[in-house]
Scaffold this active site. Structure first.
Site, PDB file in Angstrom:
ATOM      1  N   LYS A  24       0.834  -1.216   0.000  1.00  0.00           N
ATOM      2  CA  LYS A  24       0.000   0.000   0.000  1.00  0.00           C
ATOM      3  C   LYS A  24       0.866   1.262   0.000  1.00  0.00           C
ATOM      4  CE  LYS A  24      -2.089  -1.025   3.899  1.00  0.00           C
ATOM      5  NZ  LYS A  24      -1.465  -2.284   4.326  1.00  0.00           N
ATOM      6  N   ARG A  72      -8.702   0.892   9.910  1.00  0.00           N
ATOM      7  CA  ARG A  72      -8.293  -0.494  10.152  1.00  0.00           C
ATOM      8  C   ARG A  72      -9.323  -1.229  11.005  1.00  0.00           C
ATOM      9  NH1 ARG A  72      -2.351   0.505   9.561  1.00  0.00           N
ATOM     10  NH2 ARG A  72      -1.226  -1.444   9.758  1.00  0.00           N
ATOM     11  N   ARG A 129      11.856  -6.136   4.551  1.00  0.00           N
ATOM     12  CA  ARG A 129      11.655  -4.692   4.378  1.00  0.00           C
ATOM     13  C   ARG A 129      12.662  -3.887   5.194  1.00  0.00           C
ATOM     14  NH1 ARG A 129       5.719  -2.197   4.819  1.00  0.00           N
ATOM     15  NH2 ARG A 129       5.801  -2.832   6.994  1.00  0.00           N
ATOM     16  N   ARG A 140      12.060  -2.215  10.922  1.00  0.00           N
ATOM     17  CA  ARG A 140      11.066  -1.801  11.923  1.00  0.00           C
ATOM     18  C   ARG A 140      10.876  -2.899  12.961  1.00  0.00           C
ATOM     19  NH1 ARG A 140       6.108   0.149   8.158  1.00  0.00           N
ATOM     20  NH2 ARG A 140       4.996  -0.946   9.803  1.00  0.00           N
ATOM     21  N   ARG A 181       0.472  -8.974  13.655  1.00  0.00           N
ATOM     22  CA  ARG A 181      -0.128  -8.030  12.696  1.00  0.00           C
ATOM     23  C   ARG A 181      -1.053  -8.742  11.707  1.00  0.00           C
ATOM     24  NH1 ARG A 181       4.825  -5.260  10.221  1.00  0.00           N
ATOM     25  NH2 ARG A 181       3.420  -3.736   9.311  1.00  0.00           N
TER      26      ARG A 181
HETATM   27  P1  AMP Z   1       1.660   0.545   9.193  1.00  0.00           P
HETATM   28  O1  AMP Z   1       2.871   1.353   8.868  1.00  0.00           O
HETATM   29  O2  AMP Z   1       0.436   0.981   8.458  1.00  0.00           O
HETATM   30  O3  AMP Z   1       1.913  -0.947   9.067  1.00  0.00           O
HETATM   31  O4  AMP Z   1       1.337   0.822  10.737  1.00  0.00           O
HETATM   32  C1  AMP Z   1       2.282   0.527  11.742  1.00  0.00           C
HETATM   33  C2  AMP Z   1       1.588   0.402  13.082  1.00  0.00           C
HETATM   34  O5  AMP Z   1       0.975   1.661  13.428  1.00  0.00           O
HETATM   35  C3  AMP Z   1       0.453  -0.602  13.154  1.00  0.00           C
HETATM   36  O6  AMP Z   1       0.900  -1.939  13.347  1.00  0.00           O
HETATM   37  C4  AMP Z   1      -0.337  -0.075  14.356  1.00  0.00           C
HETATM   38  O7  AMP Z   1       0.326  -0.360  15.568  1.00  0.00           O
HETATM   39  C5  AMP Z   1      -0.246   1.438  14.127  1.00  0.00           C
HETATM   40  N1  AMP Z   1      -1.356   1.898  13.259  1.00  0.00           N
HETATM   41  C6  AMP Z   1      -1.260   2.428  12.010  1.00  0.00           C
HETATM   42  N2  AMP Z   1      -2.469   2.739  11.533  1.00  0.00           N
HETATM   43  C7  AMP Z   1      -3.363   2.377  12.476  1.00  0.00           C
HETATM   44  C8  AMP Z   1      -4.782   2.412  12.554  1.00  0.00           C
HETATM   45  N3  AMP Z   1      -5.537   2.884  11.553  1.00  0.00           N
HETATM   46  N4  AMP Z   1      -5.366   1.964  13.697  1.00  0.00           N
HETATM   47  C9  AMP Z   1      -4.634   1.497  14.728  1.00  0.00           C
HETATM   48  N5  AMP Z   1      -3.293   1.415  14.717  1.00  0.00           N
HETATM   49  C10 AMP Z   1      -2.653   1.847  13.598  1.00  0.00           C
END
Ligand code: AMP
Length: 209
Positions: A13, A88, A122, A155, A166
């Protein structure tokens, strides 16, 4: 144009949003990036979310919705946006509908084994956040960002235990949004497997239909 990018972690994404934002002239808003910036800057929000993020869990809806509301109120978001990683959960989607409705929701489909390979390989730039993959999209010099020469890192949530959390979280809390948006007639489904350029082309074609 207001777009939501849905799909499991590692679906690509962020990569496709980065490419598409240049063409569409709208900002790429990633809640993950916003949270990571808060952690890096040691803000009150960052302190609250640091451990949740490292474990692979979701930040509570109220904090996430408030963050997005603030970001969407900024000037550059007036002409549209690509929301990457939000909503989410169903309550987040309902909150977004109350603020503003998306035009289309793009669901990137990628099988679990491919997702695990993408996440574990990654690497991210410490400074600009650019995403690489040690095999599929390596930087010119190993471990160094092509854009600004900063070191790349893995990360915490791209480590094995967190990846599993996740994916489970995605299945339980986020995947129900596919049906939710499908019923609203907003869903575009894209095969997310392959090189970014190929996925981008599929996305562009689906958007034109
Ligand atoms: P991402 O970079 O989108 O994979 O997000 C990394 C982390 O940020 C996720 O695993 C969550 O801990 C937090 N996070 C990001 N977006 C959301 C969301 N919409 N709702 C809740 N937690 C989020």
């Amino acid at each position: 144009m207001k777009l939501i990018f849905l799909g499991p972690p590692g679906a690509g994404k962020g990569t496709i949003a980065d490419l598409a934002m240049q063409e569409l002239g709208i900002p790429h808003i990633s809640t993950g990036d916003l949270f990571r910036a808060a952690v890096k800057n040691g803000t009150a929000l960052g302190l609250k979310v640091k451990d949740i993020m490292a474990s692979g869990g979701l930040v509570p809806d109220d904090l996430t919705i408030a963050l997005v509301a603030e970001r969407l109120a900024e000037g550059d978001a007036k002409k549209g946006w690509i929301l990457d990683g939000f909503p989410r959960t169903i309550p987040q989607a309902e909150a977004l509908e109350k603020m503003t409705a998306a035009d289309k929701v793009v669901n990137f489909e990628v099988a679990d084994d491919i997702v695990v390979g993408r996440l574990s390989g990654r690497r991210m730039c410490k400074t600009c956040g650019k995403i690489y993959h040690e095999k599929n999209m390596p930087p010119k010099v190993a471990g160094i960002c092509d854009v600004d020469g900063s070191p790349l890192y893995t990360r915490d949530d791209d480590k094995e235990g967190a990846i599993k959390v996740r994916l489970d979280t995605y299945r339980k809390q986020t995947a129900p949004l596919i049906d939710w948006y499908g019923k609203k007639g907003k869903l575009l489904t894209i095969d997310g497997v392959g090189a970014p350029a190929a996925v981008l082309q599929r996305f562009q074609a689906a958007l034109k239909k």
